[in-house]
Design a protein around this motif. Structure first.
Motif, PDB file in Angstrom:
ATOM      1  N   MET A 148      23.866 -25.931 -77.686  1.00  0.00           N
ATOM      2  CA  MET A 148      22.870 -26.417 -76.717  1.00  0.00           C
ATOM      3  C   MET A 148      23.522 -27.322 -75.665  1.00  0.00           C
ATOM      4  O   MET A 148      23.174 -27.257 -74.482  1.00  0.00           O
ATOM      5  N   LEU A 149      24.460 -28.136 -76.081  1.00  0.00           N
ATOM      6  CA  LEU A 149      25.152 -29.009 -75.135  1.00  0.00           C
ATOM      7  C   LEU A 149      25.973 -28.179 -74.155  1.00  0.00           C
ATOM      8  O   LEU A 149      25.968 -28.440 -72.940  1.00  0.00           O
ATOM      9  N   ASN A 150      26.649 -27.166 -74.649  1.00  0.00           N
ATOM     10  CA  ASN A 150      27.413 -26.277 -73.789  1.00  0.00           C
ATOM     11  C   ASN A 150      26.493 -25.557 -72.810  1.00  0.00           C
ATOM     12  O   ASN A 150      26.781 -25.455 -71.619  1.00  0.00           O
ATOM     13  N   LEU A 151      25.371 -25.080 -73.304  1.00  0.00           N
ATOM     14  CA  LEU A 151      24.412 -24.365 -72.462  1.00  0.00           C
ATOM     15  C   LEU A 151      23.825 -25.272 -71.389  1.00  0.00           C
ATOM     16  O   LEU A 151      23.570 -24.838 -70.267  1.00  0.00           O
ATOM     17  N   TYR A 152      23.642 -26.525 -71.704  1.00  0.00           N
ATOM     18  CA  TYR A 152      23.112 -27.499 -70.745  1.00  0.00           C
ATOM     19  C   TYR A 152      24.020 -27.577 -69.518  1.00  0.00           C
ATOM     20  O   TYR A 152      23.543 -27.703 -68.397  1.00  0.00           O
ATOM     21  N   TYR A 153      25.319 -27.480 -69.730  1.00  0.00           N
ATOM     22  CA  TYR A 153      26.263 -27.607 -68.621  1.00  0.00           C
ATOM     23  C   TYR A 153      26.514 -26.302 -67.858  1.00  0.00           C
ATOM     24  O   TYR A 153      26.914 -26.334 -66.707  1.00  0.00           O
ATOM     25  N   ILE A 154      26.279 -25.142 -68.488  1.00  0.00           N
ATOM     26  CA  ILE A 154      26.615 -23.889 -67.808  1.00  0.00           C
ATOM     27  C   ILE A 154      25.414 -23.129 -67.267  1.00  0.00           C
ATOM     28  O   ILE A 154      25.564 -22.324 -66.354  1.00  0.00           O
ATOM     29  N   ALA A 155      24.208 -23.348 -67.793  1.00  0.00           N
ATOM     30  CA  ALA A 155      23.040 -22.592 -67.354  1.00  0.00           C
ATOM     31  C   ALA A 155      22.255 -23.392 -66.319  1.00  0.00           C
ATOM     32  O   ALA A 155      22.158 -24.608 -66.399  1.00  0.00           O
ATOM     33  N   HIS A 156      21.709 -22.669 -65.340  1.00  0.00           N
ATOM     34  CA  HIS A 156      20.961 -23.322 -64.272  1.00  0.00           C
ATOM     35  C   HIS A 156      19.457 -23.246 -64.473  1.00  0.00           C
ATOM     36  O   HIS A 156      18.720 -24.065 -63.943  1.00  0.00           O
ATOM     37  N   ASN A 157      18.987 -22.246 -65.198  1.00  0.00           N
ATOM     38  CA  ASN A 157      17.560 -22.115 -65.484  1.00  0.00           C
ATOM     39  C   ASN A 157      17.386 -21.289 -66.753  1.00  0.00           C
ATOM     40  O   ASN A 157      18.367 -20.868 -67.374  1.00  0.00           O
ATOM     41  N   VAL A 158      16.139 -21.035 -67.127  1.00  0.00           N
ATOM     42  CA  VAL A 158      15.873 -20.337 -68.383  1.00  0.00           C
ATOM     43  C   VAL A 158      16.392 -18.901 -68.343  1.00  0.00           C
ATOM     44  O   VAL A 158      16.983 -18.420 -69.309  1.00  0.00           O
ATOM     45  N   ALA A 159      16.196 -18.213 -67.231  1.00  0.00           N
ATOM     46  CA  ALA A 159      16.662 -16.833 -67.126  1.00  0.00           C
ATOM     47  C   ALA A 159      18.183 -16.774 -67.242  1.00  0.00           C
ATOM     48  O   ALA A 159      18.736 -15.873 -67.888  1.00  0.00           O
ATOM     49  N   ASP A 160      18.868 -17.724 -66.633  1.00  0.00           N
ATOM     50  CA  ASP A 160      20.322 -17.801 -66.723  1.00  0.00           C
ATOM     51  C   ASP A 160      20.754 -18.083 -68.158  1.00  0.00           C
ATOM     52  O   ASP A 160      21.727 -17.515 -68.653  1.00  0.00           O
ATOM     53  N   CYS A 161      20.026 -18.946 -68.823  1.00  0.00           N
ATOM     54  CA  CYS A 161      20.307 -19.282 -70.224  1.00  0.00           C
ATOM     55  C   CYS A 161      20.236 -18.036 -71.096  1.00  0.00           C
ATOM     56  O   CYS A 161      21.149 -17.748 -71.880  1.00  0.00           O
ATOM     57  N   LEU A 162      19.151 -17.267 -70.958  1.00  0.00           N
ATOM     58  CA  LEU A 162      18.994 -16.059 -71.765  1.00  0.00           C
ATOM     59  C   LEU A 162      20.049 -15.022 -71.418  1.00  0.00           C
ATOM     60  O   LEU A 162      20.574 -14.335 -72.298  1.00  0.00           O
ATOM     61  N   HIS A 163      20.383 -14.903 -70.144  1.00  0.00           N
ATOM     62  CA  HIS A 163      21.398 -13.948 -69.706  1.00  0.00           C
ATOM     63  C   HIS A 163      22.758 -14.287 -70.313  1.00  0.00           C
ATOM     64  O   HIS A 163      23.473 -13.405 -70.792  1.00  0.00           O
ATOM     65  N   LEU A 164      23.112 -15.566 -70.325  1.00  0.00           N
ATOM     66  CA  LEU A 164      24.393 -15.986 -70.883  1.00  0.00           C
ATOM     67  C   LEU A 164      24.461 -15.803 -72.391  1.00  0.00           C
ATOM     68  O   LEU A 164      25.542 -15.611 -72.947  1.00  0.00           O
ATOM     69  N   ARG A 165      23.329 -15.855 -73.052  1.00  0.00           N
ATOM     70  CA  ARG A 165      23.295 -15.703 -74.503  1.00  0.00           C
ATOM     71  C   ARG A 165      23.166 -14.251 -74.947  1.00  0.00           C
ATOM     72  O   ARG A 165      23.112 -13.957 -76.121  1.00  0.00           O
ATOM     73  N   GLY A 166      23.114 -13.327 -73.982  1.00  0.00           N
ATOM     74  CA  GLY A 166      23.101 -11.913 -74.344  1.00  0.00           C
ATOM     75  C   GLY A 166      21.741 -11.262 -74.358  1.00  0.00           C
ATOM     76  O   GLY A 166      21.604 -10.106 -74.727  1.00  0.00           O
ATOM     77  N   PHE A 167      20.706 -11.969 -73.955  1.00  0.00           N
ATOM     78  CA  PHE A 167      19.366 -11.407 -73.916  1.00  0.00           C
ATOM     79  C   PHE A 167      19.063 -10.996 -72.476  1.00  0.00           C
ATOM     80  O   PHE A 167      18.399 -11.693 -71.727  1.00  0.00           O
ATOM     81  N   ARG A 168      19.575  -9.808 -72.103  1.00  0.00           N
ATOM     82  CA  ARG A 168      19.410  -9.344 -70.730  1.00  0.00           C
ATOM     83  C   ARG A 168      18.182  -8.461 -70.631  1.00  0.00           C
ATOM     84  O   ARG A 168      17.816  -7.783 -71.576  1.00  0.00           O
TER      85      ARG A 168
END
Length: 65
Positions: free
Chosen positions: A31-51
């Motif tokens: 979650m800490l890593n995601l806080y620094y690399i994702a800009h919004n919820v859609a970006d968060c899901l995209h980075l985690r593999g939920f495209r």
């Protein structure tokens, strides 16, 4: 001339496949890593593999000319 012969390179081993360890994407470190690399919820899901089906595929190294 020496050194002009065929080279034998190391190929990929065709042995057993190593399984990737299962990673908890909701762990505090993730979650800490995601806080620094994702800009919004859609970006968060995209980075985690939920495209989603209509998403465009990103192209690495694309030149803007």
């Amino acid at each position: 001339m020496p050194g002009k012969g065929k080279r034998k390179g190391r190929g990929k081993s065709h042995g057993k496949k190593q399984k990737k360890p299962e990673v908890d994407i909701l762990s505090p470190a993730a979650m800490l890593n995601l806080y620094y690399i994702a800009h919004n919820v859609a970006d968060c899901l995209h980075l985690r593999g939920f495209r989603w089906p209509g998403a465009t595929k990103s192209k690495k190294g694309k030149n803007k000319t």
